[in-house]
Design an enzyme around this catalytic site. Structure first.
Site: not given
Length: 159
Positions: A17, A90, A128
Site C-alpha cells: 500500500h 496486483r 492485508s
C-alpha cells in the site's frame, strides 16, 4: 489542484500500500487515504486503529491525509470533492474486480475516473489478508509492514 482518493480497508496497511501511496503522492497534488469501515469484513483492527496506523505510516508524505468513512465510496469522493480514485492492481483477478467497480462508480458518480497502479515487484504478492493470516498464526510479518504496524500487530495477536 488534483485531489485523489486511495480507498481501502487497510487492515493492516502494508508496504505494498505504501508503495502505491508514495508513487501516487508523486503524481497528484493531494492524496486522501480513505479508510473504509467495511462492517461486512471481520477486521483485526478497528476503524479508528486503522486510520491511526495509516496516518503514522504516511506521516512523512506532506500531501497525504487520511480519513475514515462508511457507506459508498462515491459518496465519500463527492464529500471530499475528489474525482479520481487510485487503485492498486496486483493480478488479473484484481483487474476484473476493479473493472466492474469502475463501471459502477461511473454510473453512480459521473465524471469520476480510476487510475490503476501496479505495485513494485517485491510487493506484488502482498495483501492485508496474507499479512493478517501469517501474523495470527505466529509468523513474522515485519518485512511486509511499516514498523508502527508491526508493533501494533504483535500487540494485537498477543492478546
Amino acid at each position: 489542484m488534483k485531489k485523489v482518493i486511495y480507498p481501502g480497508t487497510f487492515d493492516p496497511i502494508t508496504n505494498g500500500h505504501l508503495d502505491i501511496i508514495t508513487r501516487a503522492a508523486n503524481m497528484f497534488d493531494q492524496i486522501i487515504i480513505g479508510v473504509a469501515a467495511s462492517p461486512s469484513k471481520k477486521t483485526l483492527f478497528s476503524l479508528e486503529e486503522r486510520v491511526k496506523l495509516v496516518e503514522e505510516s504516511t506521516a512523512h508524505l506532506s500531501n497525504v491525509s487520511t480519513a475514515g468513512f462508511s457507506g459508498l465510496l462515491v459518496d465519500f469522493a463527492r464529500e471530499q470533492e475528489a474525482n479520481v480514485l487510485v487503485r492498486g492492481l496486483r493480478t488479473t483477478v484484481d483487474f476484473e474486480y476493479e473493472f466492474g467497480l469502475t463501471s459502477m462508480y461511473r454510473k453512480l458518480l459521473p465524471g469520476v475516473e480510476s487510475v490503476f497502479l501496479t505495485p513494485a515487484e517485491e510487493y506484488a504478492f502482498l495483501s492485508s489478508t496474507i499479512v493478517r493470516e501469517v501474523a495470527i498464526h505466529g509468523g513474522d510479518v515485519e518485512q511486509f509492514v511499516p514498523k508502527c504496524v508491526y508493533t501494533a500487530i504483535k500487540t494485537k495477536v498477543a492478546k
